[in-house]
Each structure stands twice: as structure tokens, then as C-alpha cells.
Enzyme design. Structure first.
Site, PDB file in Angstrom:
ATOM      1  N   ASP A 101       0.919  -0.871   0.085  1.00  0.00           N
ATOM      2  CA  ASP A 101      -0.054  -0.113  -0.048  1.00  0.00           C
ATOM      3  C   ASP A 101       0.889   1.103  -0.176  1.00  0.00           C
ATOM      4  O   ASP A 101       1.790   1.278   0.794  1.00  0.00           O
ATOM      5  CB  ASP A 101      -0.776  -0.133   1.356  1.00  0.00           C
ATOM      6  CG  ASP A 101      -2.249   0.520   1.293  1.00  0.00           C
ATOM      7  OD1 ASP A 101      -2.041   1.627   0.607  1.00  0.00           O
ATOM      8  OD2 ASP A 101      -3.001  -0.055   1.610  1.00  0.00           O
ATOM      9  N   ASP A 197      -2.984   4.812  -2.106  1.00  0.00           N
ATOM     10  CA  ASP A 197      -3.864   5.230  -1.189  1.00  0.00           C
ATOM     11  C   ASP A 197      -4.189   6.756  -1.600  1.00  0.00           C
ATOM     12  O   ASP A 197      -3.547   7.377  -1.900  1.00  0.00           O
ATOM     13  CB  ASP A 197      -3.302   5.229   0.218  1.00  0.00           C
ATOM     14  CG  ASP A 197      -4.052   5.613   1.213  1.00  0.00           C
ATOM     15  OD1 ASP A 197      -5.207   5.130   1.600  1.00  0.00           O
ATOM     16  OD2 ASP A 197      -4.007   6.883   1.889  1.00  0.00           O
ATOM     17  N   GLU A 254      -6.890   3.984  -5.229  1.00  0.00           N
ATOM     18  CA  GLU A 254      -8.098   4.191  -4.631  1.00  0.00           C
ATOM     19  C   GLU A 254      -8.369   5.560  -5.048  1.00  0.00           C
ATOM     20  O   GLU A 254      -7.838   6.484  -4.642  1.00  0.00           O
ATOM     21  CB  GLU A 254      -7.797   4.375  -3.183  1.00  0.00           C
ATOM     22  CG  GLU A 254      -9.094   4.337  -2.179  1.00  0.00           C
ATOM     23  CD  GLU A 254      -8.868   4.825  -0.792  1.00  0.00           C
ATOM     24  OE1 GLU A 254      -9.817   4.565   0.132  1.00  0.00           O
ATOM     25  OE2 GLU A 254      -7.819   5.589  -0.462  1.00  0.00           O
ATOM     26  N   HIS A 323     -10.998  -2.514   4.139  1.00  0.00           N
ATOM     27  CA  HIS A 323     -10.847  -2.128   5.669  1.00  0.00           C
ATOM     28  C   HIS A 323     -11.762  -0.799   6.255  1.00  0.00           C
ATOM     29  O   HIS A 323     -11.406  -0.475   7.345  1.00  0.00           O
ATOM     30  CB  HIS A 323      -9.480  -2.140   5.992  1.00  0.00           C
ATOM     31  CG  HIS A 323      -8.739  -0.955   5.387  1.00  0.00           C
ATOM     32  ND1 HIS A 323      -8.431  -1.058   3.945  1.00  0.00           N
ATOM     33  CD2 HIS A 323      -8.454   0.283   5.547  1.00  0.00           C
ATOM     34  CE1 HIS A 323      -7.914   0.078   3.504  1.00  0.00           C
ATOM     35  NE2 HIS A 323      -7.829   0.916   4.348  1.00  0.00           N
ATOM     36  N   ASP A 324     -12.161  -0.118   5.359  1.00  0.00           N
ATOM     37  CA  ASP A 324     -13.151   1.191   5.369  1.00  0.00           C
ATOM     38  C   ASP A 324     -14.368   1.078   5.538  1.00  0.00           C
ATOM     39  O   ASP A 324     -15.098   2.175   5.624  1.00  0.00           O
ATOM     40  CB  ASP A 324     -12.418   2.139   4.525  1.00  0.00           C
ATOM     41  CG  ASP A 324     -11.011   2.594   4.474  1.00  0.00           C
ATOM     42  OD1 ASP A 324     -10.581   2.777   5.648  1.00  0.00           O
ATOM     43  OD2 ASP A 324     -10.417   2.882   3.714  1.00  0.00           O
TER      44      ASP A 324
HETATM   45  C1  GLC Z   1      -7.526   5.426   2.723  1.00  0.00           C
HETATM   46  C2  GLC Z   1      -7.361   4.452   3.529  1.00  0.00           C
HETATM   47  C3  GLC Z   1      -8.016   4.655   5.117  1.00  0.00           C
HETATM   48  C4  GLC Z   1      -6.969   5.872   5.507  1.00  0.00           C
HETATM   49  C5  GLC Z   1      -6.942   7.045   4.660  1.00  0.00           C
HETATM   50  C6  GLC Z   1      -5.976   7.992   5.348  1.00  0.00           C
HETATM   51  O1  GLC Z   1      -8.872   5.991   2.367  1.00  0.00           O
HETATM   52  O2  GLC Z   1      -8.184   3.275   3.109  1.00  0.00           O
HETATM   53  O3  GLC Z   1      -7.998   3.583   5.679  1.00  0.00           O
HETATM   54  O4  GLC Z   1      -7.651   6.218   6.586  1.00  0.00           O
HETATM   55  O5  GLC Z   1      -6.703   6.406   3.204  1.00  0.00           O
HETATM   56  O6  GLC Z   1      -4.778   7.388   4.836  1.00  0.00           O
END
Ligand code: GLC
Length: 543
Positions: A101, A197, A254, A323-324
């Protein structure tokens, strides 16, 4: 490198691991890298060929690793670089790859880079982060102002997420070079790719102007001000050139807020990444007291659009959980729904749509949301700030905790349920986050023994997919597009075709049986299939 080799990631299943919650090998209550290595054979049995690890780098862990202090070090909570090397080697020996990641929008406030930057206005890293004399009205994704004052430097720094996650200044070429070096270091180590990310936030509008308030405190959600700002793709093309070109690694960005019609700029031949996680088919919403509730028709529409858009541009990462997000058996279905059937219905879509399936730990056994009544039970910071925001907007405790229950990121983060023994076989110590109390019924060991379990359904369908060129390569064509209950499509390849019919509703549904005329049923989540009708949550595949 043959075409097939370089496209390996299109023909496998990826599995996302949240390391803190997967498997603890040393009894400290936190999952670790050795724990992951000990479960590679399990992952192999699911047909997994690629494992995405959420961040395992050195971190103060205020956002569970998404606040990186040093990308060249492994977080001691998770183990050492030797453990990481062992994981890479053991995965490789089983024909699996590890995907890292890259958290490149921000760093931890405790990183050497930020500690240096905040010292003064004229230190060598002074503009590695984004500093201003005055804040504007942007509200961070975890609530509160997106600006925090540094006493030391006597200026405000910008943070899209928590105040401990200062945003990097991508306008500075030295910053970009330092980030490319990090990615190249991990490629040298032999990783198979990257999940990138929060990438839509790296470019900010140059005027940093106030936005039209969307909350009673006069703030505006930063996402609406900075996501996908003009010029962002120039940065990313540079990243591609310096990191990805000519290497056998894949990328999945993402990209909250990117719409299917923009995909061609982001993925594929003219884009920068191989795949993009967009979120248009997910239940939820950014402000939890204004939840977005998509109907089956909305979900279908969003996925069909992405399937169409990735037909010519790039490739689609199929996912319903990460995970979110809350657990999918809760997000898409009512409380009364039969969770095992619901889980199998979604697994059917996950493993038969066109693209690479991304399964999140526990999804394969149908893990579900928690039911905690006190905000103190929640660990993750967004739950707390969303709860506060809801109270401030005038909602009661019951209502506010209701929003948290439905959307808390902790729903997905409770420890993996391996068996029905102490702490679900996750750890011999006290787990860092409470378990979901249903672990005595929902766990890997009991599902392995039950031929009808979601886990065995997953394994069988994953095997079918692996051996079926139509599922791996086939074109996608939606059918029954306006049906409000049935999610249906045809996959076609080299004159062969499969029809997938999934009743996502909790009521019986009917369809004109001609659409499967002359085809044979090859897979179902229920016995006694009758042509023309689908029982609640029934999923069928015809060949
Ligand atoms: C992304 C991750 C999340 C994190 C955020 C800040 O959305 O998936 O878990 O809190 O970025 O890095």
C-alpha cells in the site's frame, strides 16, 4: 515476458489483509507478518494469487499504519524486515505475490520529513508539506478543520485526513522523487504491485479558496474542494514513467469520486494505473448522518457502468468490502436476511463479474458488523468524529450510535475468526480490538467442515473461475437491466457463454426463462432450482 505473464494479475484473486487483525503469532494481541506467513496455505486454498497488505511500515499507528513515519522500515508491532523478506519468499514459493500500500498523499507528523519541515520556514524540507499563514474553511475527512497550527513554525499545515497526517507537497519535485524512490525500493524487493492510497487528493487548487459551507459550522468537506484537481494526471504520468514503465507490477488506485466516464484518463493504455477502486456501487456516504442507501437497481447501474467503462480502458477491480467499509452482508441486506445465503450471493458476483476479484479478510466466511452501543468501544477515529458531528447536528445518542453501527470502519477491523476457541484463534493475548461475538458460529474451522458453508462455496466458485476461460476473459453484457431485484449478465468468450442470475432481494423474483433456454445449470447457492423463478438471495450460473 509473455503477454500472459505480464497480465498475471488479471487472472487471479486478490485478498486484502488488514495486518493488525489477521493473525497474531506472538501473543501481543496484534496481528503480524509471521502470522500472515503462517496462513499462506489457507489463502492458497481460496485460489488467491495476490495479497494486498494495508501499510506495514513504521508508524505511530494513529490511523493503523496510514500514518507512515518511514517507508523503509517495518513496524515493529508487525515484525522485522527479515519477516517481510520471509513472507515475500514463502509467497513466491506458492506462486503468490505481495502487493504493498503506497500512502503518498501524506506522512505521519512523526516522520523525519515533517519534523524537519516544521522547524522553520527556511530549512531544506520547509516546503515538503503545505504551509500557510491563514487556514481556509476546508473540513478534513476525519472531521474538524483541515488545518492545524504549528507553534514551532508559527504557521498552519494542511491535512486531508487527521491532524497527525500532514499532506505532502507534490508540487515540489524533490518530494516526488523521494516518493518514486520508495516505490522502486519495494519493486526491487520483489512485490507484485501497489494499491495506491487516497491518490485523488495529491493535487490542490492553487488558490486554496474557501468553499461554500455544507455544514452548520461554516466548513466545507475537503473532498469537494481538492479531489481530482486539474493537473493531477501530470503528476501521475510522471510517477508511471519513473516507477512503473517496463516493470512487471500492477497498480490499483484508490479513487473515491472518479466516475466511469473519466476512467479512460486514469486507467489503461492512456491512463496511469491498471485498475481503479471507485466507490459508486458502495453503500454508505461520507457524512454518516446523511447515509446513502442504494437500491439493487442503483448498485447494478453503477457496476454495469464500470464494467462497460473498463471494457476498453484498463481492468476492473471487483470488490464489495475493504478495511474502511461495513461488512457487505449488512450493507446490502436487511437485518433479517439469511447471512450465509447473502454472503454466497455476493461471492457469486465477486467471482463472476469481469475483472480481478478483491476479497477482504473474513468476507469469504461472511463475517458481519459488530453491535456495540457505546462510542468508547470503537477504536477508529472517524467513528468518534462522525458520532460527535451527529450529536452536534442535534441527533440523540441512540441515533448517532446507530450511524456509527451502520458505517463504522471497525466493523471490518475486528479480528479474523479462525475457530471457536479463545479469541477466535486470532491471538493468545488480549486482542487490540474486541472480537465480533458471533465467532463461535462464524469461523473458518467450522466452515471448512461444512460443505454448504460460504467458505466452501467460495472455494468451489474460485476453482470454477480459474478453469473457465469465459469467466477469466469473457466479454460482459448486462441482461434484465431494469429488473429491480435480479442482478444478471452474460459472459461470452470464443463462442461460449455463461449466464449469471442473482436475486439480490429478499423476496422471490421471476424472469422469462427464455434467457437461459438451452443452457445447463452449473452452479447455485440453493438446491432445487426452478427455471423462471429465483428464491430470495438465490444465485444461479448457467452454461
Ligand atoms: C484511505 C485508507 C484509509 C485511511 C485513509 C488515509 O482511504 O483506505 O484507511 O484512513 O486513506 O490514509
Amino acid at each position: 515476458m509473455t503477454q500472459m505473464d505480464s497480465d498475471w494479475w488479471k487472472h487471479t484473486v486478490c485478498y486484502e489483509i488488514y495486518p493488525s487483525s489477521f493473525k497474531d503469532s506472538n501473543g501481543d494481541g496484534v496481528g503480524d507478518i509471521k502470522g500472515i506467513t503462517s496462513r499462506l496455505d489457507y489463502l492458497k486454498s481460496l485460489g488467491v494469487g495476490c495479497i494486498w497488505l494495508t501499510p506495514v511500515y513504521a508508524s505511530p499507528m494513529k490511523d493503523n499504519g496510514y500514518d507512515v513515519s518511514d517507508f523503509y522500515q517495518i513496524n515493529p508491532l508487525y515484525g522485522s524486515m527479515d519477516d517481510m523478506d520471509e513472507l515475500l519468499a514463502e509467497a513466491k514459493a506458492r506462486g503468490m505475490k505481495i502487493v504493498m500500500d503506497l500512502v503518498f498523499n501524506h506522512m505521519s507528523e512523526e516522520s523525519a520529513w515533517f519534523l524537519e519541515s516544521k522547524k522553520s520556514k527556511d530549512n531544506p524540507k520547509s516546503d515538503w508539506f503545505i504551509w500557510r499563514d491563514q487556514p481556509n474553511n476546508w473540513r478534513g475527512i476525519f472531521g474538524g478543520s483541515a488545518w492545524t497550527y504549528s507553534e514551532e513554525r508559527k504557521q498552519y499545515y494542511l491535512h486531508t485526513f487527521g491532524s497527525f497526517q500532514p499532506d505532502l507537497n507534490w508540487e515540489n519535485p524533490e518530494v516526488r522523487k523521494a516518493l518514486y524512490d520508495i516505490a522502486n525500493f519495494w519493486i526491487q524487493k520483489g512485490v507484485g504491485g501497489f494499491r495506491i492510497d487516497a491518490i485523488v487528493y495529491i493535487k490542490k487548487p492553487s488558490d486554496f479558496a474557501d468553499g461554500k459551507p455544507d455544514a452548520s459550522d461554516g466548513t466545507v468537506f475537503i473532498h469537494d474542494m481538492t479531489a481530482n484537481t486539474e493537473g493531477i494526471l501530470d503528476f501521475l504520468h510522471e510517477f508511471k514513467k519513473n516507477v512503473l514503465d517496463g516493470k512487471n507490477v500492477f497498480t490499483v488506485g484508490e479513487a473515491n469520486g472518479i466516475h466511469p466516464e473519466e476512467l479512460h484518463r486514469w486507467v489503461g493504455k492512456d491512463g496511469v494505473f491498471d485498475m481503479l477502486f471507485e466507490f459508486n456501487h458502495l453503500q454508505g456516504g461520507d457524512i454518516w448522518y446523511r447515509p446513502i442507501r442504494l437500491s439493487t437497481l442503483d448498485v447494478k447501474k453503477a457496476i454495469f457502468q464500470s464494467q462497460k467503462a473498463t471494457e476498453k480502458n484498463g481492468w476492473y477491480p471487483i470488490f464489495f468490502e475493504n478495511h474502511d467499509k461495513p461488512r457487505s452482508v449488512n450493507a446490502y441486506f436487511s437485518e433479517k436476511a439469511n447471512k450465509e445465503l447473502a454472503s454466497k450471493a455476493l461471492i457469486t458476483l465477486l467471482l463472476t463479474l469481469r475483472g480481478t476479484p478483491f476479497v477482504y479478510e473474513g468476507e469469504e466466511i461472511g463475517m458481519s458488523n459488530v453491535n456495540w452501543n457505546s462510542i468508547d468501544d470503537y477504536n477508529e477515529l472517524n467513528s468518534r468524529s462522525q458520532y460527535e458531528m451527529a450529536l452536534q447536528e442535534g441527533f440523540s445518542h441512540e441515533q448517532s450510535i446507530g450511524f456509527v453501527k451502520a458505517l463504522s470502519r471497525d466493523n471490518a477491523r475486528t479480528p479474523m475468526q479462525w475457530n471457536d476457541s479463545l479469541n477466535a484463534g486470532f491471538s493468545l493475548g488480549k486482542p487490540w480490538l474486541q472480537l465480533n461475538e458471533n465467532f463461535t458460529q462464524v469461523n473458518v474451522a467450522s466452515q471448512e467442515k461444512d460443505p454448504n458453508s460460504p467458505l466452501n462455496y467460495f472455494k468451489r466458485l474460485s476453482q470454477l473461475r480459474k478453469n473457465h476461460a469465459v469467466l477469466l476473459n469473457g466479454d460482459f453484457a448486462p441482461i434484465l437491466e431494469s429488473d429491480p431485484q435480479i442482478f444478471a449478465y452474460r459472459r461470452t468468450w470464443n463462442g461460449k457463454s455463461l449466464t449469471v442470475l442473482v436475486n439480490l432481494s429478499e423476496m422471490e423474483a421471476s424472469y422469462a426463462s427464455q434467457i437461459v433456454e438451452g443452457q445447463t445449470l452449473i452452479f447455485s447457492n440453493l438446491d432445487g432450482v426452478k427455471l423462471g423463478t429465483l428464491r430470495p438471495l438465490e444465485a444461479n450460473i448457467f452454461e
